[in-house]
Design a protein around this motif. Structure first.
Motif, mmCIF file in Angstrom:
data_model
loop_
_atom_site.group_PDB
_atom_site.id
_atom_site.type_symbol
_atom_site.label_atom_id
_atom_site.label_comp_id
_atom_site.label_asym_id
_atom_site.label_seq_id
_atom_site.Cartn_x
_atom_site.Cartn_y
_atom_site.Cartn_z
ATOM 1 N N GLY A 140 0.807 -1.020 0.092
ATOM 2 C CA GLY A 140 0.059 -0.044 -0.087
ATOM 3 C C GLY A 140 0.718 1.293 0.085
ATOM 4 O O GLY A 140 0.242 2.370 -0.027
ATOM 5 N N SER A 175 0.161 4.263 -2.593
ATOM 6 C CA SER A 175 -0.803 3.498 -3.563
ATOM 7 C C SER A 175 -2.278 4.781 -3.528
ATOM 8 O O SER A 175 -1.961 5.926 -2.829
ATOM 9 N N GLU A 198 -6.098 8.328 0.755
ATOM 10 C CA GLU A 198 -5.364 8.525 1.774
ATOM 11 C C GLU A 198 -5.090 6.981 2.536
ATOM 12 O O GLU A 198 -6.260 6.401 2.809
ATOM 13 N N ARG A 199 -4.134 7.120 3.219
ATOM 14 C CA ARG A 199 -3.635 5.882 3.778
ATOM 15 C C ARG A 199 -2.872 6.128 4.956
ATOM 16 O O ARG A 199 -2.292 7.009 5.512
ATOM 17 N N THR A 200 -3.198 5.192 6.059
ATOM 18 C CA THR A 200 -2.266 4.933 7.362
ATOM 19 C C THR A 200 -1.513 3.796 7.339
ATOM 20 O O THR A 200 -1.838 2.487 7.050
ATOM 21 N N TRP A 257 0.252 0.109 4.456
ATOM 22 C CA TRP A 257 -0.368 1.276 4.331
ATOM 23 C C TRP A 257 -1.746 1.090 3.884
ATOM 24 O O TRP A 257 -2.047 0.829 2.594
ATOM 25 N N LEU A 258 -2.730 1.252 4.826
ATOM 26 C CA LEU A 258 -4.376 0.684 4.470
ATOM 27 C C LEU A 258 -5.083 1.824 4.241
ATOM 28 O O LEU A 258 -5.000 3.072 4.768
ATOM 29 N N PRO A 259 -5.955 1.618 3.340
ATOM 30 C CA PRO A 259 -6.755 2.772 3.025
ATOM 31 C C PRO A 259 -7.560 3.164 4.444
ATOM 32 O O PRO A 259 -7.902 2.423 5.290
ATOM 33 N N ASP A 260 -7.716 4.587 4.583
ATOM 34 C CA ASP A 260 -8.415 5.187 5.761
ATOM 35 C C ASP A 260 -9.844 4.598 6.017
ATOM 36 O O ASP A 260 -10.174 4.510 7.240
ATOM 37 N N ARG A 270 -9.665 -6.124 2.847
ATOM 38 C CA ARG A 270 -8.786 -5.178 2.142
ATOM 39 C C ARG A 270 -9.336 -5.246 0.638
ATOM 40 O O ARG A 270 -9.213 -4.112 0.027
ATOM 41 N N ASP A 313 -9.401 -1.694 -1.372
ATOM 42 C CA ASP A 313 -8.253 -1.347 -1.850
ATOM 43 C C ASP A 313 -8.161 -1.988 -3.502
ATOM 44 O O ASP A 313 -7.525 -3.085 -3.544
#
Length: 703
Positions: A33, A36, A39-41, A54-57, A102, A106
């Motif tokens: 991620g 990618s 917005e990601r965390t 890095w997952l989508p918020d 996910r 994603d």
């Protein structure tokens, strides 16, 4: 420029280029991620198969994900949260469920983990990893999906970057992961092309894990078919696990388009669809899309390279770009596709010399051959965002093309030049860009009204009323001093269109010439733009001119006099309409008359007549005014028309097919009169003001 200044500029350019290259090559890993889409965390789960993700918020709000993150590990989640026995089987179940979550949030992860496509460079099939332009495209699609909006997009693209592939696989994602029952249709120009797109879908589905077509825990057979035929033609396929159909159709044989309900429509290379006596792009698209509701998880994509002007695709793109349709517009330029269209330099010295040449020639309009671009254009490529390596590639590729139009057709830099001119541009694009810098939204929107719509009452109690849907845009209100009047301050120019929505636009523009007293430039201060009956337009123009302190009112009269069918106006009303107006409005522009006509008592001819003599004259004036920035423009639409104006192969001037030149002509004629047919403004006491009808000087207009 001093040598020191040049070297400093080269250094700055090289540094900016380094930053662009770095941004273009920013780390992207769709599996972790990193870099990618969306917005990601960063989430760290040490014993997960992918420890750092890095997952989508949007995924962080899912209860399962929140609990695993809170537990800090899969083991702790199983033993403490689930209070279950920790085993390989339990771990697999948790990981499988996490991955399914996910997959829904994603698309780049799903595509790079489970979707195989044919490797264009040979060597079999590879997982689908989005390139930079594909990520730009997906980001636009995700913007709509995440907002729970229907996805409607017109995609104008350069060649060979996988726009069709991305469109189709995103539709596949919606069908296989998000919702059951989403029927899709693929429409390309030919059946062969449609099946090529469908073949890509088949390859991806064949390699797709069958268990992911079912809900977690449902029974399934590992060998069960994932796609079955519907009927004998092969045009219809069904995915039984998802209760959805995939239909193949072509513009050449559009029968498959009719008779079904679709949620997802992919129209490929729409710009290449030629209208015939039996069908048109409009009718084929209407058949496919008419039943699609404006609901989330519905999708219509028109994607194509440009193919000339005035066609269905250009009209749809222009409407989307202007915000006049339910579609969004997206353009992908050649320099967005930097993984294909970039040529590295042999060494740093070569890069610096290229940068130095770019700076030194950025004002140059000269070229040595038809296979080169002038220095100003190469500098414009830099300003648009291309890297030095990209421009280096462009220069080499351009040497293989005999004209700019051929190059722009395959590798457009912006959406304006994507739609190729058949003739040559009249106005220098770099100069139009300078004119555009002064454009801005109007301060007021509304219209002028009076006690009556025509006759003397049309000039009684003339007033402006604000209305967000009004047709009159105002950048500066009239300035009227009760003690002093500025003679010849305001000039109102009118270009007559038609009243139907398919006709040319009618335009009324107001120029303020007051700055000319101090040697400054006149400025556009107001503009009316719309469709209206001709007689109503004349009275409306008179009201606007009266409101601007009885400005000189110039109406282009040849539209009325020549029964111009292309402009879709009514018959010859010129004498009736203009003479009626002249009876009550004191400052109407009239053409000069030969001496013998005056002796014979011929009537005054009001308005400016555009003909084979006067049109080249006013266009030449506009060329000069644009080149030397002789006025201040406010409406961006004027600049759009300048960039779409050409000199055709037969020597005539006009807008490219599908575009208009109505605003342009008000500038051409209005500025010509402003600079060559009116005395400078002069301030006098208002009590001594008298207004006489304005006639052209004998050396200006010919009839």
């Amino acid at each position: 420029m001093a040598e020191f200044d040049i070297e400093a500029s080269v250094n700055a350019l090289i540094e900016q280029n380094r930053q662009r290259l770095q941004a273009n090559a920013a780390p992207f890993n769709p599996v972790t991620g990193m870099g990618s889409v969306g917005e990601r965390t960063l989430v760290e789960i040490p014993d997960f198969p992918i420890p750092r993700q890095w997952l989508p918020d949007t995924m962080l709000t899912v209860p399962l994900v929140k609990k695993i993150i809170k537990a800090g590990s899969i083991r702790t989640f199983i033993t403490d949260t689930l209070r279950a026995e920790y085993s390989a089987g339990t771990v697999d179940q948790v990981v499988d469920q996490f991955v399914r979550v996910r997959n829904r949030h994603d698309f780049p992860f799903w595509a790079a983990t489970f979707v195989y496509i044919q490797n264009k460079e040979g060597g079999g099939e590879v997982l689908f990893r989005l390139t930079r332009p594909q990520r730009k495209f997906v980001a636009k699609l995700e913007e709509k999906r995440l907002a729970s909006r229907p996805i409607r997009l017109v995609l104008l693209k350069a060649r060979q970057w996988g726009g069709s592939t991305t469109s189709q696989l995103y539709m596949m994602w919606l069908q296989l992961v998000h919702k059951t029952g989403l029927n899709s249709i693929i429409i390309a120009q030919t059946k062969k092309t449609s099946f090529a797109i469908k073949d890509m879908f088949d390859r991806a589905l064949n390699a797709y894990p069958v268990q992911l077509l079912h809900r977690l825990g449902d029974a399934y057979s590992p060998g069960e078919p994932k796609m079955v035929n519907v009927g004998q033609s092969g045009d219809y396929k069904r995915i039984p696990q998802r209760d959805c159909k995939i239909t193949i159709a072509s513009y050449e044989a559009p029968d498959a388009v009719r008779g079904d309900n679709y949620s997802l429509v992919h129209c490929s290379e729409v710009g290449l669809w030629p209208p015939t006596d039996l069908k048109s792009p409009d009718s084929v698209v209407r058949s496919a899309c008419s039943g699609i509701l404006l609901r989330p998880y519905t999708m219509i994509i028109f994607e194509s390279t440009a193919n000339g002007t005035g066609n269905f695709f250009q009209r749809e793109y222009d409407a989307a770009k202007a915000g006049r349709s339910q579609f969004d517009a997206l353009f992908i330029s050649w320099f967005d596709i930097d993984h294909l269209y970039s040529k590295p330099f042999e060494d740093e010295n070569q890069r610096r010399e290229f940068a130095r040449s770019l700076i030194q020639n950025k004002q140059s309009h000269a070229v040595a051959s038809s296979r080169e671009e002038p220095g100003w254009y190469l500098w414009w490529l830099w300003e648009q965002g291309a890297t030095l390596e990209g421009i280096n590639w462009y220069v080499e590729e351009r040497s293989g093309k005999e004209s700019h139009a051929v190059m722009a057709a395959e590798y457009p830099t912006d959406d304006d030049e994507a739609f190729v001119h058949s003739g040559s541009r009249v106005f220098d694009k770099s100069k139009v860009k300078e004119i555009k810098k002064s454009c801005r939204p109007p301060q007021y929107i509304g219209d002028v009204y009076a006690d009556a719509d025509e006759g003397r009452g049309a000039f009684s109690n003339v007033r402006f009323t604000e209305d967000s849907q009004g047709l009159l845009w105002i950048w500066n209100m009239p300035e009227i001093d009760p003690a002093e009047k500025v003679l010849r301050r305001y000039l109102v120019m009118v270009d007559i269109g038609g009243r139907s929505v398919k006709a040319d636009w009618s335009v009324i523009v107001v120029f303020d010439r007051l700055p000319m007293i101090d040697g400054e430039r006149p400025v556009v201060v107001a503009q009316w733009y719309g469709h209206i009956d001709i007689d109503r337009l004349a009275w409306k123009a008179g009201q606007i001119a009266a409101w601007y302190d009885n400005a000189l009112l110039v109406i282009e009269s040849n539209t009325l006099e020549t029964h111009d069918k292309d402009r879709q106006v009514d018959g010859d009303q010129s004498h009736f309409v203009l003479n009626q107006l002249a009876n009550v409005y004191p400052n109407l522009y009239a053409r000069s008359r030969p001496e013998d006509s005056i002796i014979d008592g011929a009537p005054v001819k009001y308005g400016f007549h555009t003909n084979v003599s006067t049109k080249p004259m006013v266009i030449s004036t506009l060329v000069k005014c644009i080149r030397e920035r002789m006025w201040i423009e406010r409406d961006e639409r004027a600049c759009d028309e300048f960039n779409a104006y050409e000199k055709r192969q037969n020597g005539s001037f006009g807008a490219i097919t599908g575009k208009h030149d109505d605003i342009l002509m008000t500038r051409a004629i209005g500025l010509h009169i402003c600079f060559y047919d009116m005395d400078p403004p002069r301030i006098i006491p208002r009590s001594s003001t008298t207004i006489t009808r304005h006639h052209t000087s004998s050396n200006v207009a010919t009839i």
